[in-house]
Design a protein around this motif. Structure first.
Motif, PDB file in Angstrom:
ATOM      1  N   LEU A 213       0.798  -1.230   0.000  1.00  0.00           N
ATOM      2  CA  LEU A 213       0.000   0.000   0.000  1.00  0.00           C
ATOM      3  C   LEU A 213       0.827   1.275   0.000  1.00  0.00           C
ATOM      4  O   LEU A 213       0.291   2.362   0.222  1.00  0.00           O
ATOM      5  CB  LEU A 213      -0.950   0.003   1.210  1.00  0.00           C
ATOM      6  N   GLY A 214       2.119   1.172  -0.201  1.00  0.00           N
ATOM      7  CA  GLY A 214       2.947   2.363  -0.254  1.00  0.00           C
ATOM      8  C   GLY A 214       3.049   3.065   1.084  1.00  0.00           C
ATOM      9  O   GLY A 214       3.190   2.431   2.133  1.00  0.00           O
ATOM     10  N   SER A 215       2.957   4.391   1.068  1.00  0.00           N
ATOM     11  CA  SER A 215       3.107   5.174   2.294  1.00  0.00           C
ATOM     12  C   SER A 215       2.014   4.865   3.305  1.00  0.00           C
ATOM     13  O   SER A 215       2.245   4.899   4.517  1.00  0.00           O
ATOM     14  CB  SER A 215       3.098   6.669   1.962  1.00  0.00           C
ATOM     15  N   ALA A 216       0.820   4.544   2.835  1.00  0.00           N
ATOM     16  CA  ALA A 216      -0.270   4.196   3.756  1.00  0.00           C
ATOM     17  C   ALA A 216       0.063   2.918   4.515  1.00  0.00           C
ATOM     18  O   ALA A 216      -0.236   2.789   5.710  1.00  0.00           O
ATOM     19  CB  ALA A 216      -1.581   4.035   2.987  1.00  0.00           C
ATOM     20  N   GLY A 217       0.681   1.965   3.844  1.00  0.00           N
ATOM     21  CA  GLY A 217       1.076   0.730   4.505  1.00  0.00           C
ATOM     22  C   GLY A 217       2.241   0.942   5.449  1.00  0.00           C
ATOM     23  O   GLY A 217       2.302   0.340   6.522  1.00  0.00           O
ATOM     24  N   ALA A 218       3.185   1.830   5.069  1.00  0.00           N
ATOM     25  CA  ALA A 218       4.340   2.110   5.924  1.00  0.00           C
ATOM     26  C   ALA A 218       3.914   2.702   7.258  1.00  0.00           C
ATOM     27  O   ALA A 218       4.578   2.504   8.282  1.00  0.00           O
ATOM     28  CB  ALA A 218       5.302   3.044   5.207  1.00  0.00           C
ATOM     29  N   ALA A 219       2.793   3.410   7.262  1.00  0.00           N
ATOM     30  CA  ALA A 219       2.295   3.992   8.511  1.00  0.00           C
ATOM     31  C   ALA A 219       1.857   2.918   9.497  1.00  0.00           C
ATOM     32  O   ALA A 219       1.694   3.192  10.692  1.00  0.00           O
ATOM     33  CB  ALA A 219       1.137   4.942   8.216  1.00  0.00           C
ATOM     34  N   SER A 220       1.660   1.717   9.003  1.00  0.00           N
ATOM     35  CA  SER A 220       1.244   0.605   9.860  1.00  0.00           C
ATOM     36  C   SER A 220       2.429  -0.192  10.398  1.00  0.00           C
ATOM     37  O   SER A 220       2.232  -1.261  10.988  1.00  0.00           O
ATOM     38  CB  SER A 220       0.318  -0.334   9.073  1.00  0.00           C
ATOM     39  N   ALA A 221       3.639   0.308  10.219  1.00  0.00           N
ATOM     40  CA  ALA A 221       4.831  -0.400  10.695  1.00  0.00           C
ATOM     41  C   ALA A 221       4.758  -0.765  12.176  1.00  0.00           C
ATOM     42  O   ALA A 221       5.130  -1.887  12.556  1.00  0.00           O
ATOM     43  CB  ALA A 221       6.091   0.415  10.401  1.00  0.00           C
ATOM     44  N   PRO A 222       4.262   0.136  13.060  1.00  0.00           N
ATOM     45  CA  PRO A 222       4.182  -0.243  14.487  1.00  0.00           C
ATOM     46  C   PRO A 222       3.308  -1.468  14.720  1.00  0.00           C
ATOM     47  O   PRO A 222       3.610  -2.299  15.582  1.00  0.00           O
ATOM     48  CB  PRO A 222       3.587   1.005  15.143  1.00  0.00           C
ATOM     49  N   ARG A 223       2.222  -1.597  13.962  1.00  0.00           N
ATOM     50  CA  ARG A 223       1.349  -2.769  14.108  1.00  0.00           C
ATOM     51  C   ARG A 223       2.050  -4.033  13.616  1.00  0.00           C
ATOM     52  O   ARG A 223       1.875  -5.110  14.184  1.00  0.00           O
ATOM     53  CB  ARG A 223       0.051  -2.557  13.319  1.00  0.00           C
ATOM     54  N   LEU A 224       2.839  -3.893  12.558  1.00  0.00           N
ATOM     55  CA  LEU A 224       3.580  -5.050  12.046  1.00  0.00           C
ATOM     56  C   LEU A 224       4.655  -5.485  13.042  1.00  0.00           C
ATOM     57  O   LEU A 224       4.901  -6.685  13.202  1.00  0.00           O
ATOM     58  CB  LEU A 224       4.220  -4.704  10.697  1.00  0.00           C
ATOM     59  N   VAL A 225       5.271  -4.525  13.715  1.00  0.00           N
ATOM     60  CA  VAL A 225       6.281  -4.864  14.720  1.00  0.00           C
ATOM     61  C   VAL A 225       5.649  -5.668  15.846  1.00  0.00           C
ATOM     62  O   VAL A 225       6.274  -6.590  16.394  1.00  0.00           O
ATOM     63  CB  VAL A 225       6.940  -3.579  15.261  1.00  0.00           C
ATOM     64  N   GLU A 226       4.410  -5.365  16.204  1.00  0.00           N
ATOM     65  CA  GLU A 226       3.717  -6.130  17.239  1.00  0.00           C
ATOM     66  C   GLU A 226       3.584  -7.598  16.836  1.00  0.00           C
ATOM     67  O   GLU A 226       3.612  -8.494  17.694  1.00  0.00           O
ATOM     68  CB  GLU A 226       2.339  -5.535  17.495  1.00  0.00           C
ATOM     69  N   CYS A 227       3.456  -7.858  15.537  1.00  0.00           N
ATOM     70  CA  CYS A 227       3.313  -9.233  15.052  1.00  0.00           C
ATOM     71  C   CYS A 227       4.591 -10.045  15.228  1.00  0.00           C
ATOM     72  O   CYS A 227       4.560 -11.279  15.133  1.00  0.00           O
ATOM     73  CB  CYS A 227       2.896  -9.233  13.581  1.00  0.00           C
ATOM     74  N   LEU A 228       5.706  -9.367  15.458  1.00  0.00           N
ATOM     75  CA  LEU A 228       6.966 -10.085  15.647  1.00  0.00           C
ATOM     76  C   LEU A 228       6.958 -10.901  16.933  1.00  0.00           C
ATOM     77  O   LEU A 228       7.802 -11.778  17.125  1.00  0.00           O
ATOM     78  CB  LEU A 228       8.139  -9.105  15.664  1.00  0.00           C
ATOM     79  N   LYS A 231       3.144 -16.060  18.415  1.00  0.00           N
ATOM     80  CA  LYS A 231       3.576 -17.434  18.645  1.00  0.00           C
ATOM     81  C   LYS A 231       3.590 -18.251  17.353  1.00  0.00           C
ATOM     82  O   LYS A 231       4.165 -19.335  17.312  1.00  0.00           O
ATOM     83  CB  LYS A 231       2.655 -18.100  19.674  1.00  0.00           C
ATOM     84  N   ASP A 232       2.937 -17.721  16.333  1.00  0.00           N
ATOM     85  CA  ASP A 232       2.872 -18.396  15.037  1.00  0.00           C
ATOM     86  C   ASP A 232       4.067 -17.934  14.196  1.00  0.00           C
ATOM     87  O   ASP A 232       4.180 -16.766  13.823  1.00  0.00           O
ATOM     88  CB  ASP A 232       1.559 -18.029  14.338  1.00  0.00           C
ATOM     89  N   TRP A 233       4.956 -18.854  13.878  1.00  0.00           N
ATOM     90  CA  TRP A 233       6.168 -18.461  13.146  1.00  0.00           C
ATOM     91  C   TRP A 233       5.857 -17.941  11.751  1.00  0.00           C
ATOM     92  O   TRP A 233       6.577 -17.062  11.225  1.00  0.00           O
ATOM     93  CB  TRP A 233       7.156 -19.627  13.068  1.00  0.00           C
ATOM     94  N   GLU A 234       4.778 -18.405  11.122  1.00  0.00           N
ATOM     95  CA  GLU A 234       4.443 -17.912   9.789  1.00  0.00           C
ATOM     96  C   GLU A 234       3.998 -16.456   9.842  1.00  0.00           C
ATOM     97  O   GLU A 234       4.243 -15.684   8.889  1.00  0.00           O
ATOM     98  CB  GLU A 234       3.357 -18.785   9.148  1.00  0.00           C
ATOM     99  N   VAL A 235       3.346 -16.063  10.923  1.00  0.00           N
ATOM    100  CA  VAL A 235       2.965 -14.659  11.089  1.00  0.00           C
ATOM    101  C   VAL A 235       4.214 -13.803  11.283  1.00  0.00           C
ATOM    102  O   VAL A 235       4.329 -12.698  10.726  1.00  0.00           O
ATOM    103  CB  VAL A 235       1.991 -14.494  12.280  1.00  0.00           C
ATOM    104  N   ARG A 236       5.174 -14.301  12.055  1.00  0.00           N
ATOM    105  CA  ARG A 236       6.419 -13.564  12.247  1.00  0.00           C
ATOM    106  C   ARG A 236       7.148 -13.366  10.909  1.00  0.00           C
ATOM    107  O   ARG A 236       7.659 -12.285  10.620  1.00  0.00           O
ATOM    108  CB  ARG A 236       7.339 -14.280  13.248  1.00  0.00           C
ATOM    109  N   VAL A 237       7.170 -14.411  10.107  1.00  0.00           N
ATOM    110  CA  VAL A 237       7.829 -14.322   8.802  1.00  0.00           C
ATOM    111  C   VAL A 237       7.125 -13.299   7.912  1.00  0.00           C
ATOM    112  O   VAL A 237       7.772 -12.460   7.268  1.00  0.00           O
ATOM    113  CB  VAL A 237       7.863 -15.701   8.109  1.00  0.00           C
ATOM    114  N   ASP A 259      16.580  -8.998  17.179  1.00  0.00           N
ATOM    115  CA  ASP A 259      16.295 -10.047  18.168  1.00  0.00           C
ATOM    116  C   ASP A 259      15.872 -11.353  17.498  1.00  0.00           C
ATOM    117  O   ASP A 259      16.143 -12.441  18.010  1.00  0.00           O
ATOM    118  CB  ASP A 259      15.204  -9.586  19.134  1.00  0.00           C
ATOM    119  N   LEU A 260      15.201 -11.242  16.347  1.00  0.00           N
ATOM    120  CA  LEU A 260      14.707 -12.440  15.666  1.00  0.00           C
ATOM    121  C   LEU A 260      15.774 -13.134  14.826  1.00  0.00           C
ATOM    122  O   LEU A 260      15.516 -14.196  14.254  1.00  0.00           O
ATOM    123  CB  LEU A 260      13.507 -12.082  14.789  1.00  0.00           C
ATOM    124  N   LEU A 261      16.960 -12.557  14.745  1.00  0.00           N
ATOM    125  CA  LEU A 261      18.056 -13.253  14.062  1.00  0.00           C
ATOM    126  C   LEU A 261      18.402 -14.546  14.779  1.00  0.00           C
ATOM    127  O   LEU A 261      18.939 -15.480  14.185  1.00  0.00           O
ATOM    128  CB  LEU A 261      19.291 -12.356  13.994  1.00  0.00           C
TER     129      LEU A 261
END
Length: 438
Positions: A213-228, A231-237, A259-261
């Motif tokens: 979604l471009g810049s609109a999707g980049a604004a959701s980076a904090p929510r994506l970080v929460e997914c890290l 417990k589901d490894w596929e969600v983390r990936v 940390d996920l390295l």
């Protein structure tokens, strides 16, 4: 033989009314491959057959011919799910398919997983042309069925930036870690391969969509970080892959990714390598991050080793300290590690050019054609030092693999250019685009 067999199309057409339905299926398939449009009407008549296999073959045949779209479109509401799936998958490759987009969108809520996936792929192929359907598709993100949500999110991701208005709803879908298990029995039985996570899990599909979604999707980076922390490894990936595509927004969260390295699941560690590499390419290399990635160069899983090399190759001067390790990985037992090590050496500028003889050896010692192509590409990037191995590369023009022959020929053309004027920007020899830092 494809269209070259057109002269025999009449023989295949005559079998469309054969009593053996298997032979009718084969006739439909053959006529489609021949693109025998003169037989389109007779093939379209088979769309009314009571046998699902015949209807399926007729749909695919007409798709190959790009004929009778209206007749195929009429099957989108067929009672048989297999035929609905055949219709939507046939239409997505036909001219004027956008006229059926409103009917296809409703199939995102179909009870059959393969029909939903066909509808999602249909929307992805339309891309921005389906922008008027964004609102209708977005409503499915609140559906209680995980398969419906995943299909809707995948469709929005395919539409791209035109679907930016749905980013809040996609953020909510990130919290949906349910899974569509409808296709699991076929996978367990060995009938069908396991679907990608983004086609089964709403959270994975939403993460992938936000990255598109471009810049609109980049604004959701904090929510994506929460997914890290999932417990589901596929969600983390999926979250890591999404963050790697928005490196500027991800940079402030780099320590979360680092940390996920050390994640015990290899695909997660590999995705983390990719993410920190993209961040380094978009910003500046971090010595502590580089050391953490370098520890994975001896990881037991080849994909992790390959991603670690690739990541270090994006870190500019930080990669120079590991160049001898890269060269040692030319002898790795995994071809993808060899290929990435060759590319990393080529990115080290003049220091990497000192190892041009080692790279040249990989043009014929590589264990896979992909390694030989990577070596040709690297030599072409090494200017006059690479062109000094012209004779060795010329021998690859007789290689049994077409991709190797093509890479060698294009490298030779670039050698001619390097002899007259050294350039820092050499086009890639493969279909894969150059990295941003090149």
């Amino acid at each position: 033989m494809g269209p070259d067999a057109m002269k025999d199309a009449a023989s295949a057409q005559a079998l469309l009314d054969h009593q053996d339905l298997d032979r009718v299926v084969d006739a439909c398939t053959a006529l489609g491959k021949m693109k025998a449009t003169q037989a389109a009407d007779d093939v379209a008549a088979k769309l009314k057959s009571p046998d699902a296999d015949v209807v399926f073959a007729a749909c695919m045949s007409l798709s190959e011919m790009d004929c009778q779209a209206q007749a195929v479109g009429a099957l989108l509401k067929h009672s048989n799910a297999r035929i609905r799936a055949a219709a939507v998958n046939s239409l997505k490759c036909m001219s004027g398919c956008e006229t059926f987009s409103s009917d296809v969108v409703s199939l995102l809520k179909d009870q059959d997983s393969y029909v939903r996936l066909g509808a999602a792929d249909f929307a992805c192929r339309l891309g921005g042309k389906a922008s008027n359907l964004v609102g209708s598709i977005g409503k499915f993100l609140e559906d209680p069925e995980p398969g419906v949500v995943a299909a809707a999110a995948a469709a929005l991701g395919g539409i791209g930036e035109a679907a930016a208005s749905q980013s809040p709803a996609l953020e909510q879908a990130l919290r949906n870690e349910a899974e569509d298990a409808d296709t699991l029995p076929l996978t367990v039985a060995g009938i069908a391969p396991k679907l990608q996570a983004l086609l089964r899990k709403p959270a994975c599909a939403a993460a992938t969509a936000l990255a598109n979604l471009g810049s609109a999707g980049a604004a959701s980076a904090p929510r994506l970080v929460e997914c890290l922390n999932s417990k589901d490894w596929e969600v983390r990936v999926a979250a890591l892959h999404a963050l790697s595509r928005m490196p500027a927004a991800c940079a402030r969260y780099e320590y979360h990714v680092v940390d996920l390295l050390r994640d015990e699941v290899p695909p997660v560690a590999a995705a983390a390598c990719l993410a920190v590499g993209e961040v380094a390419a978009a910003t500046t290399g971090n010595s502590s991050t580089a050391r953490a990635v370098a520890e994975l160069l001896e990881h037991p899983h080849p994909t992790v080793r390959a991603r670690a090399v690739q990541s270090l190759g994006k870190m500019g001067d930080e990669a120079h300290a590991h160049i001898e390790t890269f060269v040692s990985l030319f002898g790795d037992r995994a071809w993808n590690v060899q290929a990435e090590a060759i590319r990393a050496v080529a990115k080290c500028g003049e220091l990497g050019q000192m190892f041009a003889p080692d790279v040249c050896r990989m043009t014929y010692q590589g264990i896979r054609p992909e390694v030989q192509v990577a070596a040709c590409e690297a030599l072409a990037r090494m200017g006059t030092r690479g062109s000094s191995f012209r004779e060795e590369v010329q021998q690859l023009e007789e290689d049994p693999e077409q991709v190797v022959r093509d890479a060698a020929r294009r490298a030779l053309k670039l050698f001619d250019r390097a002899d007259s004027a050294l350039t820092d920007k050499v086009p890639a020899l493969t279909e894969e685009p150059l990295e941003p830092d090149e």
